[in-house]
Write an enzyme that holds these catalytic residues in place. Structure first.
Site, PDB file in Angstrom:
ATOM      1  N   ASN A  85     -35.542 -35.018  43.139  1.00 60.54           N
ATOM      2  CA  ASN A  85     -34.985 -35.567  42.116  1.00 60.54           C
ATOM      3  C   ASN A  85     -36.442 -36.480  42.296  1.00 60.54           C
ATOM      4  O   ASN A  85     -37.494 -36.610  43.422  1.00 60.54           O
ATOM      5  CB  ASN A  85     -33.800 -36.734  42.154  1.00 60.54           C
TER       6      ASN A  85
ATOM      7  N   ASP B 264     -26.331 -34.312  43.215  1.00 57.29           N
ATOM      8  CA  ASP B 264     -25.245 -33.894  43.252  1.00 57.29           C
ATOM      9  C   ASP B 264     -24.540 -32.995  43.559  1.00 57.29           C
ATOM     10  O   ASP B 264     -22.889 -31.994  42.957  1.00 57.29           O
ATOM     11  CB  ASP B 264     -24.400 -34.570  41.707  1.00 57.29           C
TER      12      ASP B 264
ATOM     13  N   LYS C  31     -38.651 -16.090  51.068  1.00 54.98           N
ATOM     14  CA  LYS C  31     -38.401 -16.185  50.014  1.00 54.98           C
ATOM     15  C   LYS C  31     -37.807 -15.142  48.337  1.00 54.98           C
ATOM     16  O   LYS C  31     -38.371 -14.069  48.801  1.00 54.98           O
ATOM     17  CB  LYS C  31     -39.906 -16.359  49.866  1.00 54.98           C
TER      18      LYS C  31
ATOM     19  N   PRO D 102     -20.361 -33.052  48.718  1.00 55.84           N
ATOM     20  CA  PRO D 102     -20.004 -34.455  48.523  1.00 55.84           C
ATOM     21  C   PRO D 102     -20.588 -35.956  47.750  1.00 55.84           C
ATOM     22  O   PRO D 102     -21.793 -35.818  47.776  1.00 55.84           O
ATOM     23  CB  PRO D 102     -20.088 -34.394  49.999  1.00 55.84           C
ATOM     24  N   ASP D 103     -19.686 -36.469  47.748  1.00 53.18           N
ATOM     25  CA  ASP D 103     -19.721 -37.648  47.183  1.00 53.18           C
ATOM     26  C   ASP D 103     -19.430 -38.821  48.203  1.00 53.18           C
ATOM     27  O   ASP D 103     -18.540 -39.097  48.584  1.00 53.18           O
ATOM     28  CB  ASP D 103     -18.653 -37.828  45.854  1.00 53.18           C
ATOM     29  N   ILE D 104     -21.183 -39.282  48.990  1.00 53.99           N
ATOM     30  CA  ILE D 104     -21.195 -39.209  49.891  1.00 53.99           C
ATOM     31  C   ILE D 104     -19.843 -41.084  49.922  1.00 53.99           C
ATOM     32  O   ILE D 104     -18.572 -41.477  50.808  1.00 53.99           O
ATOM     33  CB  ILE D 104     -22.218 -39.858  50.746  1.00 53.99           C
TER      34      ILE D 104
ATOM     35  N   PHE E  41     -25.899 -48.181  44.678  1.00 51.85           N
ATOM     36  CA  PHE E  41     -27.134 -47.820  43.397  1.00 51.85           C
ATOM     37  C   PHE E  41     -26.399 -47.144  42.051  1.00 51.85           C
ATOM     38  O   PHE E  41     -26.209 -45.714  42.414  1.00 51.85           O
ATOM     39  CB  PHE E  41     -28.017 -48.322  44.278  1.00 51.85           C
TER      40      PHE E  41
ATOM     41  N   LYS F 279     -18.897 -46.354  38.653  1.00 50.54           N
ATOM     42  CA  LYS F 279     -19.628 -45.990  39.591  1.00 50.54           C
ATOM     43  C   LYS F 279     -18.746 -47.483  40.577  1.00 50.54           C
ATOM     44  O   LYS F 279     -18.105 -46.540  41.229  1.00 50.54           O
ATOM     45  CB  LYS F 279     -20.091 -46.349  40.056  1.00 50.54           C
TER      46      LYS F 279
ATOM     47  N   LYS G 177     -15.847 -46.456  43.145  1.00 49.84           N
ATOM     48  CA  LYS G 177     -16.110 -46.080  44.765  1.00 49.84           C
ATOM     49  C   LYS G 177     -15.331 -47.048  45.497  1.00 49.84           C
ATOM     50  O   LYS G 177     -16.146 -47.085  46.483  1.00 49.84           O
ATOM     51  CB  LYS G 177     -17.827 -45.575  44.598  1.00 49.84           C
TER      52      LYS G 177
HETATM   53  N1  CTP Z   1     -24.243 -41.086  46.483  1.00 52.45           N
HETATM   54  C1  CTP Z   1     -23.600 -40.795  46.833  1.00 52.45           C
HETATM   55  N2  CTP Z   1     -23.349 -39.433  47.074  1.00 52.45           N
HETATM   56  C2  CTP Z   1     -23.408 -38.435  45.960  1.00 52.45           C
HETATM   57  C3  CTP Z   1     -24.157 -38.658  45.249  1.00 52.45           C
HETATM   58  C4  CTP Z   1     -24.395 -40.185  44.482  1.00 52.45           C
HETATM   59  O1  CTP Z   1     -23.347 -41.511  47.558  1.00 52.45           O
HETATM   60  N3  CTP Z   1     -23.102 -37.150  45.955  1.00 52.45           N
HETATM   61  C5  CTP Z   1     -24.045 -42.556  46.204  1.00 52.45           C
HETATM   62  C6  CTP Z   1     -25.708 -43.216  45.515  1.00 52.45           C
HETATM   63  O2  CTP Z   1     -26.237 -43.106  46.485  1.00 52.45           O
HETATM   64  C7  CTP Z   1     -25.012 -44.136  44.972  1.00 52.45           C
HETATM   65  C8  CTP Z   1     -24.031 -44.046  43.743  1.00 52.45           C
HETATM   66  O3  CTP Z   1     -23.858 -43.097  44.504  1.00 52.45           O
HETATM   67  O4  CTP Z   1     -25.258 -45.396  45.379  1.00 52.45           O
HETATM   68  C9  CTP Z   1     -23.911 -44.308  42.751  1.00 52.45           C
HETATM   69  O5  CTP Z   1     -25.172 -42.671  42.470  1.00 52.45           O
HETATM   70  P1  CTP Z   1     -25.224 -41.543  41.177  1.00 52.45           P
HETATM   71  O6  CTP Z   1     -26.350 -40.856  41.788  1.00 52.45           O
HETATM   72  O7  CTP Z   1     -26.169 -42.630  39.924  1.00 52.45           O
HETATM   73  O8  CTP Z   1     -24.327 -41.641  40.827  1.00 52.45           O
HETATM   74  P2  CTP Z   1     -23.263 -40.468  40.615  1.00 52.45           P
HETATM   75  O9  CTP Z   1     -21.629 -40.562  41.429  1.00 52.45           O
HETATM   76  O10 CTP Z   1     -23.217 -39.214  41.124  1.00 52.45           O
HETATM   77  O11 CTP Z   1     -22.984 -40.349  39.205  1.00 52.45           O
HETATM   78  P3  CTP Z   1     -24.082 -39.473  38.352  1.00 52.45           P
HETATM   79  O12 CTP Z   1     -24.875 -38.695  38.506  1.00 52.45           O
HETATM   80  O13 CTP Z   1     -23.134 -38.209  37.029  1.00 52.45           O
HETATM   81  O14 CTP Z   1     -24.111 -40.841  37.405  1.00 52.45           O
END
Ligand code: CTP
Length: 406
Positions: free
Chosen positions: A218, A287, A297, A313-315, A330, A344, A348
């Site tokens: 990104n 995500d 390749k 994973p959502d860390i 953030f 969020k 979280k």
């Molecule tokens: N984050 C995380 N792990 C992920 C995605 C996000 O720890 N896989 C953390 C980011 O570092 C940030 C917060 O969660 O502090 C919100 O991240 P964001 O990308 O805005 O939200 P998402 O939970 O990924 O939701 P979406 O992409 O649907 O907006």
């Protein structure tokens, strides 16, 4: 905290203490920068420093005789330390060796430099420089923590990198220009109010590999996270930075862990977490990642191609809540900023979320400014005006202080 400008430094009296380290040569550049900005620089060297660099170098750069002996025979020497201490607006010890730090921490007036510091009531900046093992030694850590706890004393943290001894780690004297900025920040009233905090910052994008030459990512550049790491370390925190991007210049006081994917970032975060008091999760974590990583390749074929993605994973979302840790997230959004960020924050279990509208040209990716709204679990919101990312980092660090006290 905005920094003092060059004009406020004209005729400010700075006592530059140089102790015996190979990094003493960097003190010459520091003296030059100070003099160039109009400060009056008086150098005091320890006798071992004179083995690394000649007093004549400093004399040439500052136009002042260099002091290095407690008793050199002149009529004024018996009270030289008192005179030097009285004159200074700021005392800077760069490089500060483990020995000089030990003397200061114990209040030992052993040579002209340590005696002058003890006789001084002006702000004192200590800039350590030593081998990483020495810097990590509990005795040195304790001495520095003790010094940092005294009113008017500041520790300008070293940087990570290769040292003259060939080892890699935290212990390199901060670059002269950064050190001079640090001194100006002190002169402008900066405070090391985050001393004792161990801050973990994540920054930048994650890179999700498709094959050995391609990846999904990104537009994040890490600037906001790097600013947070810089400001938190300057304010006295021990900082670990987890990022896929190496900061363009080493951040004083910051240990860097380089990762690539979200999985690697999660591993690094979980490894550092037990030692963390504040987590600042500024990274733009992908995500999804390709379900399969091709070993070689991928060749193009007739027609379209599809890549199957699987969830990362959502860390932040999967951390076990810890009431002793401040957890700050953030939310970079393009629409429904407050609603998305608020969701969020709750989902979280965060202590604060920093919401920013990345569709705006001056508060999105790769720029030095940001406009954010801070959201709290009790529904409070604090909108900040457009400001530099460094100033946003200062405002976030102010909130760390407020949250700690609440
Ligand atoms: N984050 C995380 N792990 C992920 C995605 C996000 O720890 N896989 C953390 C980011 O570092 C940030 C917060 O969660 O502090 C919100 O991240 P964001 O990308 O805005 O939200 P998402 O939970 O990924 O939701 P979406 O992409 O649907 O907006």
């Amino acid at each position: 905290m905005s920094q003092a400008t060059g004009t406020t430094l004209v005729n400010r009296e700075i006592l530059l203490g140089v102790s015996g380290s190979i990094a003493a040569y960097k003190a010459a550049e520091l003296a030059r920068l100070m003099s160039k900005d109009g400060a009056q620089v008086q150098v005091v060297m320890t006798s071992s420093a004179t083995k690394f660099i000649a007093p004549l170098t400093f004399y040439s750069l500052t136009g002042r005789e260099v002091y290095h002996e407690m008793f050199s025979g002149g009529p004024e020497v018996a009270t030289a330390h008192i005179e030097l201490a009285r004159r200074a607006d700021l005392v800077v010890v760069a490089p500060a060796t483990a020995r000089t730090i030990g003397r200061i921490a114990c209040g030992m007036a052993e040579d002209l430099l340590s005696t002058t510091i003890i006789a001084s009531d002006t702000p004192v900046v200590i800039a350590p420089a030593m081998n990483p093992q020495m810097y990590a030694h509990p005795g040195v850590r304790e001495n520095l923590a003790k010094i940092a706890s005294w009113p008017g004393y500041f520790v300008a943290p070293p940087t990570e990198g290769e040292l003259a001894c060939g080892e890699y780690g935290l212990g390199r004297l901060t670059e002269p220009s950064d050190l001079w900025s640090f001194c100006q920040w002190v002169l402008a009233g900066g405070k090391q109010d985050l001393a004792g905090e161990r801050v973990l910052v994540t920054a930048g994008p994650t890179l999700e590999d498709i094959d050995p030459v391609r990846f999904l990512s990104n537009r994040s550049t890490g600037k906001m996270g790097f600013s947070l790491a810089k400001v938190a370390a300057r304010r006295g925190a021990e900082v670990t930075l987890v990022s896929s991007i190496v900061p363009p210049t080493p951040i004083p006081g910051c240990r860097c862990v380089t990762i690539r994917s979200a999985i690697e970032m999660q591993d690094a975060v979980l490894a550092a977490l037990p030692n963390t008091t504040t987590l600042l999760m500024a990274a733009a974590v992908a995500d999804y990642r390709p379900a399969e990583l091709a070993a070689s390749k991928i060749k193009k074929q007739e027609g379209d191609m599809q890549i199957v993605l699987e969830r990362n994973p959502d860390i932040l979302g999967s951390l076990t809540p810890d009431p002793t840790r401040l957890t700050i997230g953030f939310a970079a959004e393009t629409d429904h900023l407050l609603k998305n960020a608020g969701d969020k924050l709750r989902r979280k279990h965060l202590d604060m979320i920093v919401a920013n509208d990345v569709s705006q040209i001056d508060s999105g990716f790769a720029v030095d400014t940001n406009r954010v709204i801070l959201l709290f679990p009790d529904g409070r919101q604090k909108a900040l005006p457009l400001m530099s990312k460094l100033d946003v980092a200062e405002a976030i660090c102010d909130q760390i202080q407020v949250l700690r006290q609440s």
